[in-house]
Enzyme design. Structure first.
Site, PDB file in Angstrom:
ATOM      1  N   GLU A 131      -2.108   4.913  -5.760  1.00 48.77           N
ATOM      2  CA  GLU A 131      -2.957   5.197  -5.770  1.00 48.77           C
ATOM      3  C   GLU A 131      -4.592   3.788  -5.518  1.00 48.77           C
ATOM      4  O   GLU A 131      -3.776   2.748  -5.879  1.00 48.77           O
ATOM      5  CB  GLU A 131      -3.123   5.399  -7.141  1.00 48.77           C
ATOM      6  CG  GLU A 131      -4.312   5.733  -8.058  1.00 48.77           C
ATOM      7  CD  GLU A 131      -4.099   6.460  -9.299  1.00 48.77           C
ATOM      8  OE1 GLU A 131      -2.815   6.319 -10.253  1.00 48.77           O
ATOM      9  OE2 GLU A 131      -5.734   7.032 -10.021  1.00 48.77           O
ATOM     10  N   GLY A 271      -2.372  -2.627 -14.563  1.00 50.61           N
ATOM     11  CA  GLY A 271      -0.684  -2.922 -15.890  1.00 50.61           C
ATOM     12  C   GLY A 271       0.798  -2.278 -15.560  1.00 50.61           C
ATOM     13  O   GLY A 271       1.641  -2.094 -15.179  1.00 50.61           O
ATOM     14  N   ALA A 272       0.444  -0.888 -14.698  1.00 50.71           N
ATOM     15  CA  ALA A 272       1.321   0.428 -14.874  1.00 50.71           C
ATOM     16  C   ALA A 272       0.913   1.237 -13.512  1.00 50.71           C
ATOM     17  O   ALA A 272      -0.005   0.987 -12.846  1.00 50.71           O
ATOM     18  CB  ALA A 272       2.142   0.439 -15.122  1.00 50.71           C
ATOM     19  N   GLU A 274       1.959   5.168 -12.311  1.00 51.08           N
ATOM     20  CA  GLU A 274       2.868   6.882 -13.279  1.00 51.08           C
ATOM     21  C   GLU A 274       3.578   7.623 -11.637  1.00 51.08           C
ATOM     22  O   GLU A 274       3.482   8.778 -12.065  1.00 51.08           O
ATOM     23  CB  GLU A 274       2.186   7.470 -13.638  1.00 51.08           C
ATOM     24  CG  GLU A 274       1.007   8.641 -13.127  1.00 51.08           C
ATOM     25  CD  GLU A 274      -0.636   7.661 -12.977  1.00 51.08           C
ATOM     26  OE1 GLU A 274      -0.789   6.177 -13.213  1.00 51.08           O
ATOM     27  OE2 GLU A 274      -1.458   8.325 -12.883  1.00 51.08           O
ATOM     28  N   ASN A 275       3.216   6.836 -10.362  1.00 49.71           N
ATOM     29  CA  ASN A 275       4.911   7.807  -9.456  1.00 49.71           C
ATOM     30  C   ASN A 275       6.088   8.595 -10.658  1.00 49.71           C
ATOM     31  O   ASN A 275       6.783   8.059 -10.959  1.00 49.71           O
ATOM     32  CB  ASN A 275       5.584   6.540  -8.235  1.00 49.71           C
ATOM     33  CG  ASN A 275       3.964   5.290  -8.492  1.00 49.71           C
ATOM     34  OD1 ASN A 275       3.183   5.203  -7.707  1.00 49.71           O
ATOM     35  ND2 ASN A 275       4.453   3.803  -9.017  1.00 49.71           N
ATOM     36  N   HIS A 307       2.068   5.210 -22.081  1.00 42.86           N
ATOM     37  CA  HIS A 307       0.216   6.418 -21.018  1.00 42.86           C
ATOM     38  C   HIS A 307       0.852   6.590 -20.239  1.00 42.86           C
ATOM     39  O   HIS A 307       0.764   8.146 -19.604  1.00 42.86           O
ATOM     40  CB  HIS A 307      -0.495   4.890 -21.512  1.00 42.86           C
ATOM     41  CG  HIS A 307      -1.147   5.064 -19.931  1.00 42.86           C
ATOM     42  ND1 HIS A 307      -2.901   5.735 -20.759  1.00 42.86           N
ATOM     43  CD2 HIS A 307      -1.710   5.373 -18.647  1.00 42.86           C
ATOM     44  CE1 HIS A 307      -3.799   5.828 -19.262  1.00 42.86           C
ATOM     45  NE2 HIS A 307      -2.441   5.799 -18.228  1.00 42.86           N
ATOM     46  N   GLU A 308       1.565   5.800 -19.054  1.00 43.27           N
ATOM     47  CA  GLU A 308       2.518   6.064 -18.157  1.00 43.27           C
ATOM     48  C   GLU A 308       2.651   7.557 -18.059  1.00 43.27           C
ATOM     49  O   GLU A 308       3.138   7.928 -17.519  1.00 43.27           O
ATOM     50  CB  GLU A 308       3.452   4.847 -17.415  1.00 43.27           C
ATOM     51  CG  GLU A 308       2.424   3.672 -17.015  1.00 43.27           C
ATOM     52  CD  GLU A 308       1.240   4.131 -16.786  1.00 43.27           C
ATOM     53  OE1 GLU A 308       1.008   4.563 -15.296  1.00 43.27           O
ATOM     54  OE2 GLU A 308       0.608   2.834 -16.745  1.00 43.27           O
ATOM     55  N   GLU A 330      -7.320  10.010 -16.428  1.00 47.37           N
ATOM     56  CA  GLU A 330      -7.086   8.840 -17.093  1.00 47.37           C
ATOM     57  C   GLU A 330      -7.799   9.132 -18.920  1.00 47.37           C
ATOM     58  O   GLU A 330      -6.909   8.565 -20.177  1.00 47.37           O
ATOM     59  CB  GLU A 330      -7.967   7.575 -16.405  1.00 47.37           C
ATOM     60  CG  GLU A 330      -7.383   7.500 -15.259  1.00 47.37           C
ATOM     61  CD  GLU A 330      -5.738   6.788 -15.330  1.00 47.37           C
ATOM     62  OE1 GLU A 330      -5.571   6.885 -16.749  1.00 47.37           O
ATOM     63  OE2 GLU A 330      -4.877   7.209 -14.117  1.00 47.37           O
TER      64      GLU A 330
HETATM   65  N1  B3K Z   1      -3.208   4.568 -12.757  1.00 44.60           N
HETATM   66  C1  B3K Z   1      -2.742   4.418 -12.195  1.00 44.60           C
HETATM   67  C2  B3K Z   1      -4.152   3.670 -12.346  1.00 44.60           C
HETATM   68  C3  B3K Z   1      -4.583   2.390 -10.635  1.00 44.60           C
HETATM   69  C4  B3K Z   1      -5.170   1.893 -10.547  1.00 44.60           C
HETATM   70  C5  B3K Z   1      -5.220   1.876  -8.552  1.00 44.60           C
HETATM   71  N2  B3K Z   1      -6.109   1.423  -8.531  1.00 44.60           N
HETATM   72  C6  B3K Z   1      -2.593   3.302 -13.859  1.00 44.60           C
HETATM   73  C7  B3K Z   1      -2.809   3.658 -15.168  1.00 44.60           C
HETATM   74  O1  B3K Z   1      -3.644   4.609 -15.078  1.00 44.60           O
HETATM   75  O2  B3K Z   1      -1.974   4.325 -15.740  1.00 44.60           O
HETATM   76 ZN    ZN Z   2      -3.297   6.347 -16.574  1.00 44.43          ZN
END
Ligand code: B3K
Ligand code: ZN
Length: 884
Positions: A131, A271-272, A274-275, A307-308, A330
């Site tokens: 992402e 931070g992390a 969510e794949n 969150h993830e 988000e």
């Molecule tokens: N979705 C990812 C963030 C991706 C950032 C890309 N530059 C983490 C999150 O919001 O959970």
């Molecule tokens: Zn997120």
């Protein structure tokens, strides 16, 4: 701005130009042949024409970046050079039939990928970050979220060095591949956009557990970490299980695969991530024990795990049509993690923490040159749009919908949203329509929250008419102009309020002309116009208005309360946010008055009475008392001063802390002693953490007061601490005082934790955020520290980021040295990792808030950066916007 190929690299993309994809891809079979030097990726795609695409075309467009194309074949036949072209980051293939198979073979070099996007290496392991647009660094693909496919992934690598091979979904096959190599095949049955793809290959330890869903399915849970870190995963595992339960209980959402994995990685841009089924985390948010992580780290980790995990439904099952809709997933997911934290710990304290963050980071963004609505209309580099506006203001917008609809209708709206859109890539608008349809609440005017940027400002005044016995609230709203949006429409602002009598009791709120069965004592006024009046009846005497309760809208509010009214609310308001907010306004007023007047004594005697009352009141939960008694930060204060004077602000804030420390020294000492023994060091309950927060506050004020043995007390805590919470509290207390106690405590800390990267980061941050005059030259020297590394984002943030964003008085040094330092580092980093470089730009773009000399120096730095040849689109976009 020309790069390889001849297409411009940085192009503005507009929401208005969105067109559906010409072709869909239904399945992707990926094969990774992971080898030193070069990794070969074979992607077999099955696709078909999108019947709704306009204009119809037989040209398939694929994105690709930093790839070497090895071969391309369509329906089994090699594609001749005349059929395709590569220009910049685009491959176009013509003559594509309605249904097709395409095989793309590319070569990539993960070892050299310092951008940490796509497939890269961290501490000897392969990992991915796709992402927003990292998948195009793996293979040529329509790398856009509205192309959703089923992925099957085969990973092959050396068995000894990479015993663990992971990807999304379920493991379906493993085996030997000869020459000491082995393979694993994974299949993810849920169609997903490419940004949710993930793969990992490494030598990792696995901590396993399991979870039984509400419907009785068993889910295997696995956390993968470097060997030797297995004992640091308990809080992650526990947070994951509690998140899974919470989502079932509160939203009726169950996990959908039989396996959920988290992998901890040391080199990570954020931070992390969510794949699907395979979350990849910055190790900072996986590894924790009381010895190495503070209570605040525990809470953050828990919030990020939640969150993830919550993204599995809000983000993965229902995803975004395009990146302009980023806040769809988000904002909603932040709202969900905030609710989880509120239910798990203290709702009032969480609300204050969220409001504090919004004020400290989002309000400045919204009033600066990079202001954008939560659904932006254009961008150059999408990675620049993972902002506090998209995330935190986005969550506030969801919260307002929640409050407007009520909990029950909001839940029905969520159910309808999933029923309609499960498996789809949709827009923010689809979410709003689901909420409207489920509730019959008209969100027409409310939609402006999605399209207008800027923080709305409310001007509220209360007047009392003794003869008519009425109390009238006059409310005016303005939404300030922002880049590209000079004129704004009035918005729907839910203003939660109460009117208090002289004892602080909430009075019945009878609106004139309104006939209701039940008269409420706290209500939400719908502010919809530029000017409005709300008249309340039956008020013999003038009440005190408690406004914006629960931080009911992300706005700035000014009222005619004055210092006395604010102090009254600070002492009596039963709404935690309003009480805290009144204290912050009252303090801001006193501090800035002193900054402007150059006064020696900052705080009024009456303030100290209020503080004494709070410290005496056993009914206030300790974590909340600590919030009430924490002064607004220097950068928050700077927001209310024009031009902001960082030196004066630092001086008065320091003076105020000293005054509080001296005035209440006895109480703080007693409190400190009482709380020191209150809970076991490894008790991680909400109460224990709150009590430690208050203990830290007491120590901080004692040291700030500087009386008697205060420094010795700090030094003693630093050397005796058995937890990181106590250790950091002591170091933070000492960090602003030039004394042998500080020097010794920092040196001990360094020697003890030198080989524990996540803790050593804390040491870098302490050094970078000390307000002592020599900090900048020390930070410069620390760039040469053997453990400093520009290639490790956590370390860069710990030193350079912390200095620029967390040390206003030294960053804004009158000679401009802080600015030049930051500009130099941004330029150096840009060649290595543009995303991390871009993240550092913001402080320089806030030049409008400072005096002429600082403005000039900050702008000069921005100009110097933008003149660099070959600057990334990431930094170019922010610096260009920053220059205004
Ligand atoms: N979705 C990812 C963030 C991706 C950032 C890309 N530059 C983490 C999150 O919001 O959970
Ligand atoms: Zn997120």
């Amino acid at each position: 701005m020309e790069r390889v190929g001849n297409a411009p690299r940085a192009k503005v993309k507009n929401l208005a130009d969105y067109t559906p994809p010409t072709f869909f891809i239904d399945t992707v079979d990926l094969d990774f042949d992971l080898r030193d030097g070069e990794t070969i990726v074979t992607a077999a795609l099955k696709g078909r024409r999108n019947p709704d695409a306009r204009p119809a075309s037989d040209i398939l467009e694929l994105d690709g970046q930093d790839l070497r194309l090895v071969s391309l074949s369509l329906n089994g036949a090699a594609v001749g050079e005349d059929r395709y072209g590569i220009s910049g980051d685009r491959l176009t293939l013509s003559g594509v039939p309605d249904a097709f198979s395409l095989e793309v073979v590319t070569a990539i070099v993960p070892e050299k990928n310092t951008a940490l996007e796509g497939l890269y290496m961290s501490e000897g392991m392969y990992c991915t970050q796709c992402e927003a647009e990292g998948f195009r660094r793996i293979t040529y693909f329509p790398d856009r979220p509205d192309v959703m496919a089923i992925y099957t992934t085969r990973l092959e690598a050396d068995a000894a060095r990479f015993p663990v091979l992971l990807s999304n979904g379920n493991l379906i096959e493993t085996g030997e591949a000869g020459e000491g190599r082995h393979f694993a095949v994974w299949n993810d049955p849920f169609p997903k956009p490419s940004y949710l793809f993930a793969a990992v290959a490494g030598d990792l330890a696995c901590v396993s557990d399991s979870y039984q869903t509400a419907s009785g399915r068993d889910v295997a849970l696995r956390v993968y970490v470097e060997h030797g870190n297995e004992h640091l995963c308990a809080h992650t595992m526990d947070s994951l299980k509690r998140s899974m339960r919470w989502d079932e209980e509160v939203f009726g959402l169950e996990y959908d695969l039989d396996l959920f994995m988290i992998v901890a990685v040391s080199h990570f841009n954020m931070g992390a991530m969510e794949n699907k089924g395979l979350n990849i985390f910055n190790s900072k948010f996986v590894l924790a024990d009381p010895e190495t992580a503070t209570d605040a780290d525990y809470e953050r980790l828990e919030g990020i795990v939640a969150h993830e995990y919550f993204h599995n439904w809000t983000g993965n099952r229902v995803t975004c049509r395009d990146w302009f809709q980023l806040s769809l997933k988000e904002g909603l997911t932040v709202f969900r993690d905030q609710e989880f934290t509120s239910d798990t710990h203290s709702r009032g304290v969480k609300r204050v923490a969220d409001a504090r963050l919004l004020r400290a980071a989002q309000f400045p963004e919204d009033s600066g040159p990079t202001a954008h609505p939560i659904r932006p209309e254009s961008y150059t580099e999408i990675n620049n749009f993972y902002t506090v506006t998209i995330y935190e203001k986005g969550a506030e917008v969801i919260r307002m919908i929640y409050n407007l609809l009520g909990a029950k209708a909001f839940r029905q709206g969520m159910d309808l949203y999933f029923k309609r859109h499960d498996g789809q890539a949709v827009r923010c608008e689809d979410f709003v329509v689901a909420m409207e349809d489920a509730s019959s609440v008209d969100l027409g005017q409310f939609r402006l929250w999605y399209s207008q940027s800027g923080t709305p400002e409310l001007e509220v005044s209360l007047s009392h008419d003794a003869a008519a016995k009425t109390a009238t609230l006059k409310v005016g709203q303005t939404v300030p102009p922002t880049p590209g949006q000079p004129v704004k429409k009035p918005m729907l602002i839910p203003l939660s309020m109460a009117l208090l009598d002289s004892a602080g009791k909430e009075m019945p709120l009878q609106l004139r002309g309104e006939n209701v069965e039940e008269v409420l004592v706290s209500r939400v006024l719908p502010v919809t116009e530029q000017e409005q009046e709300f008249v309340f009846e039956n008020f013999e005497t003038a009440p005190v208005p408690s406004l914006l309760r629960g931080f009911s809208a992300p706005v700035k509010l000014r009222s005619n309360l004055g210092g006395d009214g604010e102090r009254f609310l600070f002492q009596h308001d039963s709404d935690p946010f309003a009480r805290w907010d009144a204290g912050q306004s009252y303090l801001t007023r006193m501090l800035l008055d002193a900054a402007v007047d150059g006064r020696e004594t900052v705080l009024e005697a009456a303030f100290h009475d209020a503080v004494a009352g709070i410290l005496r009141d056993p009914s206030i939960e300790p974590a909340f008392a600590a919030e009430l008694l924490t002064l607004p930060g220097e950068s928050v204060l700077a927001e209310s001063m024009r031009p902001a004077d960082p030196d004066a602000i630092h001086r008065v804030r320091r003076a105020a802390r000293k005054e509080i420390g001296l005035m209440h020294a006895e109480v703080f000492k007693a409190l400190y002693e009482r709380l020191a023994e209150a809970y076991a060091p490894d008790d991680m309950s909400t109460e224990a953490m709150g009590s430690r927060a208050l203990k830290a506050l007491a120590l901080g004020y004692l040291v700030a007061g500087g009386e008697g043995d205060a420094l010795a007390l700090g030094a003693r805590q630093a050397s005796n601490a058995v937890t990181m919470t106590d250790s950091m509290a002591a170091l933070l207390a000492l960090n602003g005082t030039d004394c042998p106690e500080r020097t010794a405590a920092l040196a001990d800390f360094h020697d003890r934790w030198e080989n524990t990267p996540l803790v050593l980061d804390k040491w870098f941050t302490l050094r970078a955020t000390s307000s002592l005059p020599d900090t900048l030259s020390e930070v410069e020297a620390l760039l040469e520290h053997p453990k400093f590394d520009l290639g490790t984002p956590n370390r860069v943030r710990a030193l350079i980021g912390a200095f620029a964003s967390g040390n206003p008085v030294r960053f804004h040094a009158p000679d401009g040295a802080g600015y030049s330092f930051l500009a130099d580092q941004i330029i150096k980093l840009d060649g290595l990792n543009p995303q991390i470089a871009a993240r550092l730009v913001a402080p320089l773009t806030r030049w409008k808030k400072y005096d002429q000399t600082r403005q000039r120096m900050m702008r000069e730095c921005l100009e110097r950066i933008v003149r660099q040849p070959g600057l990334s689109p990431d930094v170019t976009e922010l610096v260009t916007k920053g220059l205004g």
